[in-house]
Design a protein around this motif. Structure first.
Motif, PDB file in Angstrom:
ATOM      1  N   LEU C 366       0.832  -1.207   0.000  1.00 51.64           N
ATOM      2  CA  LEU C 366       0.000   0.000   0.000  1.00 51.64           C
ATOM      3  C   LEU C 366       0.862   1.250   0.000  1.00 51.64           C
ATOM      4  CD1 LEU C 366      -3.065  -0.434   2.363  1.00 51.64           C
ATOM      5  CD2 LEU C 366      -2.982  -0.126  -0.092  1.00 51.64           C
ATOM      6  N   LEU C 367       1.887   1.258   0.862  1.00 50.15           N
ATOM      7  CA  LEU C 367       2.722   2.442   0.954  1.00 50.15           C
ATOM      8  C   LEU C 367       3.456   2.682  -0.363  1.00 50.15           C
ATOM      9  CD1 LEU C 367       4.069   2.185   4.594  1.00 50.15           C
ATOM     10  CD2 LEU C 367       2.310   3.709   3.668  1.00 50.15           C
ATOM     11  N   VAL C 368       4.064   1.631  -0.904  1.00 50.78           N
ATOM     12  CA  VAL C 368       4.794   1.787  -2.165  1.00 50.78           C
ATOM     13  C   VAL C 368       3.838   2.199  -3.281  1.00 50.78           C
ATOM     14  CG1 VAL C 368       6.162   0.592  -3.898  1.00 50.78           C
ATOM     15  CG2 VAL C 368       6.557   0.137  -1.483  1.00 50.78           C
ATOM     16  N   GLY C 369       2.710   1.493  -3.367  1.00 54.08           N
ATOM     17  CA  GLY C 369       1.756   1.764  -4.438  1.00 54.08           C
ATOM     18  C   GLY C 369       1.197   3.171  -4.356  1.00 54.08           C
ATOM     19  N   CYS C 370       0.780   3.590  -3.150  1.00 56.05           N
ATOM     20  CA  CYS C 370       0.189   4.919  -3.013  1.00 56.05           C
ATOM     21  C   CYS C 370       1.237   6.009  -3.266  1.00 56.05           C
ATOM     22  CB  CYS C 370      -0.427   5.089  -1.637  1.00 56.05           C
ATOM     23  SG  CYS C 370      -1.893   4.075  -1.422  1.00 56.05           S
ATOM     24  N   SER C 371       2.470   5.785  -2.808  1.00 53.94           N
ATOM     25  CA  SER C 371       3.504   6.779  -3.081  1.00 53.94           C
ATOM     26  C   SER C 371       3.704   6.906  -4.589  1.00 53.94           C
ATOM     27  CB  SER C 371       4.839   6.377  -2.449  1.00 53.94           C
ATOM     28  OG  SER C 371       4.637   5.910  -1.157  1.00 53.94           O
ATOM     29  N   ALA C 372       3.816   5.763  -5.253  1.00 55.36           N
ATOM     30  CA  ALA C 372       4.021   5.807  -6.703  1.00 55.36           C
ATOM     31  C   ALA C 372       2.859   6.530  -7.377  1.00 55.36           C
ATOM     32  CB  ALA C 372       4.164   4.397  -7.258  1.00 55.36           C
ATOM     33  N   ALA C 373       1.639   6.226  -6.938  1.00 58.39           N
ATOM     34  CA  ALA C 373       0.465   6.852  -7.544  1.00 58.39           C
ATOM     35  C   ALA C 373       0.485   8.357  -7.308  1.00 58.39           C
ATOM     36  CB  ALA C 373      -0.810   6.241  -6.962  1.00 58.39           C
ATOM     37  N   THR C 374       0.854   8.765  -6.081  1.00 61.83           N
ATOM     38  CA  THR C 374       0.870  10.189  -5.763  1.00 61.83           C
ATOM     39  C   THR C 374       1.930  10.914  -6.595  1.00 61.83           C
ATOM     40  OG1 THR C 374       0.318   9.516  -3.529  1.00 61.83           O
ATOM     41  CG2 THR C 374       0.928  11.814  -3.850  1.00 61.83           C
ATOM     42  N   ILE C 375       3.121  10.341  -6.649  1.00 65.08           N
ATOM     43  CA  ILE C 375       4.200  10.974  -7.420  1.00 65.08           C
ATOM     44  C   ILE C 375       3.821  11.041  -8.894  1.00 65.08           C
ATOM     45  CG2 ILE C 375       6.629  10.778  -8.097  1.00 65.08           C
ATOM     46  CD1 ILE C 375       7.079   9.389  -5.363  1.00 65.08           C
ATOM     47  N   ALA C 376       3.261   9.927  -9.389  1.00 64.56           N
ATOM     48  CA  ALA C 376       2.882   9.901 -10.799  1.00 64.56           C
ATOM     49  C   ALA C 376       1.831  10.963 -11.100  1.00 64.56           C
ATOM     50  CB  ALA C 376       2.358   8.518 -11.178  1.00 64.56           C
ATOM     51  N   GLY C 377       0.958  11.233 -10.123  1.00 65.17           N
ATOM     52  CA  GLY C 377      -0.079  12.238 -10.338  1.00 65.17           C
ATOM     53  C   GLY C 377       0.463  13.655 -10.275  1.00 65.17           C
ATOM     54  N   LEU C 378       1.421  13.879  -9.380  1.00 65.23           N
ATOM     55  CA  LEU C 378       1.924  15.235  -9.174  1.00 65.23           C
ATOM     56  C   LEU C 378       2.944  15.642 -10.227  1.00 65.23           C
ATOM     57  CD1 LEU C 378       2.293  15.469  -5.301  1.00 65.23           C
ATOM     58  CD2 LEU C 378       0.555  16.490  -6.763  1.00 65.23           C
ATOM     59  N   THR C 379       3.872  14.739 -10.504  1.00 62.04           N
ATOM     60  CA  THR C 379       4.884  15.035 -11.510  1.00 62.04           C
ATOM     61  C   THR C 379       4.572  14.176 -12.719  1.00 62.04           C
ATOM     62  OG1 THR C 379       6.270  13.265 -10.728  1.00 62.04           O
ATOM     63  CG2 THR C 379       6.610  15.425  -9.728  1.00 62.04           C
ATOM     64  N   LEU C 388       3.909   2.192 -10.753  1.00 57.04           N
ATOM     65  CA  LEU C 388       2.487   2.054 -10.425  1.00 57.04           C
ATOM     66  C   LEU C 388       1.818   0.977 -11.280  1.00 57.04           C
ATOM     67  CD1 LEU C 388       0.026   3.069  -8.862  1.00 57.04           C
ATOM     68  CD2 LEU C 388      -0.350   4.707 -10.692  1.00 57.04           C
ATOM     69  N   THR C 389       2.035   1.048 -12.599  1.00 57.58           N
ATOM     70  CA  THR C 389       1.410   0.045 -13.459  1.00 57.58           C
ATOM     71  C   THR C 389       1.966  -1.343 -13.153  1.00 57.58           C
ATOM     72  OG1 THR C 389       2.937   0.824 -15.137  1.00 57.58           O
ATOM     73  CG2 THR C 389       0.617   1.318 -15.482  1.00 57.58           C
ATOM     74  N   PHE C 390       3.256  -1.398 -12.801  1.00 57.86           N
ATOM     75  CA  PHE C 390       3.838  -2.711 -12.499  1.00 57.86           C
ATOM     76  C   PHE C 390       3.135  -3.315 -11.276  1.00 57.86           C
ATOM     77  CE2 PHE C 390       7.072  -5.453 -10.510  1.00 57.86           C
ATOM     78  CZ  PHE C 390       7.184  -6.366 -11.548  1.00 57.86           C
ATOM     79  N   ILE C 391       2.968  -2.508 -10.237  1.00 55.37           N
ATOM     80  CA  ILE C 391       2.329  -3.045  -9.028  1.00 55.37           C
ATOM     81  C   ILE C 391       0.861  -3.378  -9.286  1.00 55.37           C
ATOM     82  CG2 ILE C 391       1.591  -2.478  -6.683  1.00 55.37           C
ATOM     83  CD1 ILE C 391       4.116  -0.905  -6.331  1.00 55.37           C
ATOM     84  N   LYS C 392       0.141  -2.443  -9.907  1.00 59.57           N
ATOM     85  CA  LYS C 392      -1.314  -2.650 -10.065  1.00 59.57           C
ATOM     86  C   LYS C 392      -1.646  -3.716 -11.102  1.00 59.57           C
ATOM     87  CE  LYS C 392      -4.805   0.039  -8.850  1.00 59.57           C
ATOM     88  NZ  LYS C 392      -5.783   1.101  -8.725  1.00 59.57           N
ATOM     89  N   ASP C 393      -0.979  -3.665 -12.242  1.00 59.06           N
ATOM     90  CA  ASP C 393      -1.367  -4.564 -13.332  1.00 59.06           C
ATOM     91  C   ASP C 393      -0.632  -5.895 -13.319  1.00 59.06           C
ATOM     92  OD1 ASP C 393      -2.937  -2.518 -14.003  1.00 59.06           O
ATOM     93  OD2 ASP C 393      -1.844  -1.896 -15.792  1.00 59.06           O
TER      94      ASP C 393
END
Lengths: 237, 308, 403, 284
Positions: C366-379, C388-393
């Motif tokens: 959760l921590l890794v995934g949410c961090s990746a998602a947040t960073i991907a959204g901001l930058t 993010l896609t690696f973890i989710k998909d």
């Protein structure tokens, strides 16, 4: 023999079902195992009924207190069983008009359906409907704001109770859609209910779900490995 | 005690008089049926002409059709309706306290429900899947004329043998034999549940929870409420999991997290409570509608007794 | 004579069909593609096509009423219909293919009055094949393996004699206290092991708690009543209770008939159990196992007879009622933990520790995934997006082992 | 007053509840509805499919929960039939058979064009709780060889080409508990990505929320959601406006509102007694 064979059976069938999840070649093995499982589940109903009959016959023969009710139970049991097994009152289906046995057992107009409509349905539905009364008495006597946790539970219940009827809409529809640049209508009770359900309830239930999934996995594993053998009982027979 | 008995007797008399009044004056509690005949042609290969068979069916009709030709009063269904009403009141009588009427309805319920499940399982699973695969020819001639299975599938002897072993439990001795099918039953459940739960309730739930903590709109603007919502969800899941963590004592920061976790759980339970109430009231409404509409004819929401 | 009629009708149909073709048959679909469905037993071919230009939702009546999909094994003459789809649909999975056979597919648009378009054939043949391993579930296999091996490892460690710390579970004292109170008052204890069968792990956990309760009743000399909803649970409960009474040295006090079966039917069972409660008036009631609607019926009836009540279940929907109406409730996983704690077996405690590691895995992902998602959204960081896609998909999804 | 309420026999509360539920029914009170986003999701899952899609109607409920779920099931059936979808009825509950027949009666009465075997089929009941799901998701005929009338699936036009339920465009599940929505999510919709919507009892709705929207396209929770669904259906298909059978859940919301308010009052009164008692030292 009495304990080892069951452990081997449980381990093997469980393993086959796990493997069939990953290896397409074994998919049909898994299907077969499940088909047998379903047949055994049907037999379990017979086992249940057998136990019921045994127990009530014993009650009657021992003339235990309330044996008259046992007699009524058995009468109801055998009446339902006989009309169902013999398909009494079932007429042939349109597809096979000459074969009376091919009609569905719960056809409208059959004796078995009568038992369903006029005994089984009212009894089970009323039994369930009693919960409305019990909830009222529980609300009055059990739901007390004893501590912070209980207050959290009660407040949420309040909001959801109101928010899921027209009362919630009616009480709070004076709140404007937008005020001081914020979406104020989020404070309307029906919307608050939605937020609780989609945020806190979702998160809480998700944590419980994940925990239970882990519990199921580890217990299943113990059963398959023969570590947990409580289902075998503790005595030899 | 005396006034109470008197009160009860009075209540019974008034209630009984009301029922008789309703039944005699309005005909409440009667059920009407219509005989329907269906003609079906069967093609017989030996005969040139198709044979016609007439099937008799009895169909229930709404009471406002009672004066139409062919419609008659059904004694069986009318009796059934009154039995159903008596059963309903019998169960409700438990609210007052345990009493013989409740005990009788309870006994009927237990007996008929056990037999019901057995009959349904027999026809749908044992006849169709077990007998249908072991004795396809016999089944085609007798119980399932439409069966397409050609050859007996001897693999189905396995569940048959296991079924007999399971039923052995009803015998006075040798109960251990039933452990074999029981082991099969439990092993199979453990196997498929483990996979199902781990995929849908573990990995998928983690995946569903992975979301950006800071949400920005399409134009790059900061979305406060959406961000707060996401942070609350992720944070709540984590604190609740902390509550269910058993390897460390709940003190210090872990204790605080666990305490937050129990609050989230309580909010969850509160929401659950609110939802459950909703369902239970609907069930009661359903029963009351049966009593007032089908039985006593006091209301007519479906318009089945208009013009009467 | 019959043959004559049939021929006439056939001729009529053919002629009429030909006419229909010329007049109002829809235009055929295009771009028919047939591919083998991956990760299956080799019995499914996915057919897709582009809609016929006449297939439009805004025209009424519709000019295309369905699509018929046909297939022919290479070497055979005739096309066989394998299925149809409603207008607007552009895919069909033909699951009745035979493994390792080469097929040719074609799709026909059908208009009103069964007027068929010209067939559109797939450009290439397709051979359905069976895969040896479901690659879409590769990461899932890894996760299953990780969790299983941690549980097994901790069981082994626990059995080797190492002490494993498990925090104290509040509410277990409540069990002892309740039995004590019942004994003092000279009344019975009632234990309800839920309404599910022995193959449910909550029932098994409930039976573990029952073993503790029966030890106590055997020691204190209180009567224990166990109504069950399943005959198999009854047998298991009898064996457990009997063992406890033997262990306590009081086999004479064990009465088999106190552990009895009522009915498999939910409300039949509840009716029976509630009846037993109001008649026997037990002083302590335990509800440990799977519960549905009966939770409140039981808890409220217990309340009305003034019994002390202790509950434990992992049924989220029923927890609020137990929490509100009982004196103590074991919530969700706490219930399993309590059962492990009570059993005192090393393997049980070990598996509990294994589950905790699983929870750490959740927190980590959760921590890794949410961090990746947040960073991907901001930058517009590509590496965060890839993570993010690696973890989710891939790790948590079904897109295979590696991108 | 305090002592009277503290020692109040619960039968008085039962009586109050009975009255509160009875009056709105006899008086026929109705209230407007405002469909929530979740209900619209469920509606669109069915509405947006091409007409004539295959829908697997898994109706896992029994007479006990009929009051809560039957209106919902009927609304689903009606909606699917209005769209001309093909319906495959199936149940995992032994008592579910006759309820499916009532849904079929609705089709027979209101949709004379619908033909058995062409547009809808009744696959009946199978034992084994979640067991049959595991089988039919890869091989339908291993569990269901014939329909309820004993006709082989290979002879029924709409099942002839169906090998398993992965070929369904949507699973509509109405569930009263176990086996039900959770099992369909666990063994069918998640591992095989079959789109699923659920209608369930109020008690099970909250624990299904974690599956929305990834694993479940929508959830109808209890009679309130059913009422909103009926409302949406009437909005979209105005011909239902004068049909009382299409408004069963809407009708049931009357007692619902009054009963909810009563419960809130009961909780408040109960807690007042509790706090008064605590200040007097009656409660420890």
């Amino acid at each position: 023999m009495k304990r080892t064979v069951p452990l081997i059976i449980a381990g093997t069938v469980g393993f086959v079902l796990i493997v069939s999840y990953f290896i397409p070649y074994t998919e049909s093995w898994g299907e077969d195992a499940m088909t047998w499982f379903n047949i055994l589940a049907a037999i379990a109903f017979v086992l249940g009924a057998g136990n019921l009959v045994k127990m009530h016959l014993k009650k009657i023969s021992d003339q235990q207190a309330g044996w008259g009710y046992s007699a009524i139970t058995l009468a109801a049991f055998f009446f339902t069983l006989i009309v169902g097994m013999l398909k009494i009152g079932v007429t042939p289906s349109e597809k096979y008009p000459t074969n009376a046995w091919a009609g569905p057992y719960d056809q409208a107009g059959s004796a078995f359906r009568w038992v369903y409509d006029y005994l089984f349905l009212p009894l089970s539905a009323t039994m369930f409907a009693m919960l409305a009364f019990y909830i009222a008495s529980a609300a009055f006597r059990a739901f007390r704001a004893k501590n912070v946790e209980a207050i959290a539970l009660l407040t949420t219940a309040f909001i959801v109770l109101l928010g899921r009827t027209y009362a919630g809409v009616w009480l709070t529809d004076w709140i404007p859609e937008e005020s001081i640049g914020l979406e104020a209508d989020a404070l309307r009770l029906d919307n608050v209910t939605g937020t609780i359900m989609n945020t806190f309830n979702l998160a809480g239930m998700r944590a419980i779900t994940i925990g239970i999934a882990l519990g199921v996995a580890s217990t299943s594993l113990k059963v398959l490995l023969g570590v947990d053998r409580s289902y075998l009982g503790s005595t030899d027979d | 005690m005396k006034p109470q008995t008197l009160g009860w007797t009075l209540l019974m008399v008034v209630g009984g008089a009301f029922l008789i009044g309703r039944a005699v004056l309005t005909g409440a509690g009667t059920v009407y049926v219509q005989d329907v005949e269906i003609e079906v042609e069967i093609e017989d290969e030996a005969e040139e002409e198709a044979q016609v068979v007439t099937l008799q069916r009895v169909e229930q009709v709404p009471p406002n059709a009672r004066s139409e030709p062919g419609v008659r009063l059904s004694y069986v269904h009318t009796f059934g309706l009154w039995v159903a009403a008596a059963c309903t009141l019998g169960i409700f009588s438990f609210l007052w306290g345990d009493n013989p009427l409740y005990k009788v309805t309870e006994a009927i319920f237990v007996g008929s429900s056990a037999a019901y499940a057995m009959v349904v399982a027999f026809w749908s699973e044992l006849v169709q899947n077990l007998c249908g695969n072991l004795l396809p020819d016999l089944m085609r001639e007798t119980l399932i004329p439409g069966l397409k299975v050609e050859e007996p599938n001897l693999w189905y002897l396995v569940p048959l043998v296991m079924a007999i072993m399971l039923l052995w439990r009803l015998m006075p001795s040798g109960g251990w034999i039933s452990r074999w099918p029981l082991a099969f039953f439990i092993g199979a459940t453990a196997g498929f549940r483990m996979m199902g739960y781990l995929e849908a309730d573990f990995t998928q739930q983690i995946s569903n929870t992975i979301m950006p903590l800071i949400v920005t709109g399409a134009d790059g603007s900061f979305q406060f409420w959406a961000s707060l919502k996401n942070m609350t969800i992720v944070g709540s899941v984590l604190v609740c999991l902390t509550y269910f963590f058993f390897s460390v004592e709940h003190t210090g920061p872990v204790g605080w997290a666990a305490r937050l976790g129990i609050w989230v759980l309580m909010i969850t339970f509160g929401a659950s409570f609110g939802y459950t109430v909703m369902g239970r009231i609907a069930l009661l409404a359903g029963r009351l509608e049966f009593l007032f509409d089908d039985w006593l004819w006091l209301i007519d929401p479906l318009g089945r007794r208009l013009d009467m | 004579m019959r043959f004559h009629h049939a021929a006439l009708i056939l001729a009529l149909i053919l002629g009429w069909n030909a006419m229909a073709h010329s007049q109002d048959a829809p235009r055929p679909p295009s771009d028919v593609i047939a591919v083998d469905q991956p990760n299956d037993v080799g019995n499914t071919v996915d057919v897709s096509w582009s809609l016929s230009p006449d297939d439009r939702a805004d025209v009424s009546p519709r000019l295309v009423t369905r699509y018929d999909v046909y297939r022919r094994a290479v070497g055979e003459e005739e096309f066989v219909k394998v299925g149809d789809q409603p207008p607007g649909a552009s895919t069909l999975a033909d699951s009745n293919a035979v493994r390792d056979t080469e097929y040719l597919y074609q799709v026909v648009a059908v208009g009103p009055d069964e007027a068929e378009s010209a067939p559109a054939a797939a450009a290439a043949t397709v051979v359905p094949r069976m895969e040896y391993f479901r690659r879409d579930r590769a990461w899932f296999a890894v996760i299953v393996f990780c969790i299983c091996s941690t549980v097994v490892a901790f069981i082994v460690i626990a059995r080797s004699g190492r002490e494993l710390y498990i925090r104290k579970i509040p509410g277990l004292e409540a069990v002892d206290e309740a039995v004590g109170r019942a004994t003092e008052m000279g009344r019975d204890c009632l234990f309800v092991p839920g309404i599910m069968d022995i193959n449910d792990i909550q029932t098994v956990a409930g039976i573990n708690v029952l073993s503790r309760v029966s030890q106590l009743t055997a020691e204190f000399g209180a009567r224990l009543e166990v109504p069950t909803a399943r005959s198999l649970v009854m047998t298991a409960a009898r064996e457990t209770v009997e063992a406890s009474y033997y262990a306590a040295g009081r086999p004479d006090a064990y009465n088999e008939d106190d552990i009895y079966y009522i009915s498999d039917e939910q409300f039949g069972y509840v009716a029976g159990a509630m009846g037993a409660m109001v008649r026997e008036r037990p002083a302590a009631c335990f509800y440990m196992g799977v519960f549905y609607a009966e939770s409140l019926l039981l808890a409220e009836t217990g309340n009305s007879i003034g019994a002390i009540q202790v509950a434990g279940t992992a049924m989220p929907a029923q927890l609020p009622f137990f929490v509100a109406a009982c004196d103590y409730t074991l919530i969700g996983e706490e219930f399993f933990a309590a059962s492990a704690y009570l059993s005192g077996e090393a393997s049980q405690l070990g598996s509990l520790r294994g589950q905790d590691v699983g929870k750490l895995l959740v927190a980590f992902l959760l921590l890794v995934g949410c961090s990746a998602a947040t960073i991907a959204g901001l930058t517009d960081s590509d590496s965060a997006e890839t993570a993010l896609t690696f973890i989710k998909d891939h790790v948590l999804g079904d897109k295979g082992f590696l991108p | 007053m305090y002592t009277f309420l503290r020692d109040l026999d619960r039968r008085w509360i039962f009586l109050l509840m009975g009255i509160v539920a009875t009056v709105p029914i006899l008086a026929g009170w109705r209230f407007p509805e405002d469909p929530s986003p979740m209900v619209r999701d469920v509606f669109h899952a069915i509405e947006d499919l091409p007409d004539g899609s295959r829908i697997f109607m898994a109706y896992d409920y029994d007479p006990a929960s009929q009051g809560e779920l039957h209106p919902m099931a009927l609304a689903f059936t009606r909606h699917c039939a209005l769209k001309g979808h093909k319906l495959y009825f199936f149940t995992l509950w032994p008592q579910g058979g006759p309820l499916i027949q009532q849904n079929i009666r609705l089709i027979e009465r209101n949709f004379p064009d619908y033909e058995y075997g062409e547009d809808y089929v009744n696959l009946g009941y199978r034992s084994g709780q979640e067991g049959p799901i595991k089988v039919i998701v890869t091989d339908l005929r291993k569990s269901v060889a014939v329909d309820v009338n004993g006709t082989s699936l290979s002879e029924i036009p709409m099942t002839r080409d169906i090998r398993n339920i992965q070929q369904m465009d949507l699973i509509v599940n109405v569930s009263a508990g176990y086996p039900g929505t959770k099992e369909w999510v666990l063994y069918a919709s998640t591992p095989y990505n079959i789109e699923t919507v659920a209608g369930c009892t109020g008690v099970s709705a909250p624990y299904l929320y974690p599956y929305y929207p990834e694993q479940l396209a929508g959830i109808l929770g209890a009679i309130k959601a059913a009422a909103e669904y009926e409302y949406t259906l009437i909005e979209e298909y105005p011909q239902l406006k004068d049909d009382p059978t299409a408004q069963e859940a809407l009708r049931r919301m009357g007692p619902q509102l009054v009963a909810h308010v009563t419960l809130i009052v009961l909780i408040i009164v109960g807690n007042t007694i509790y706090f008064v008692g605590r200040s007097r030292g009656d409660v420890t």
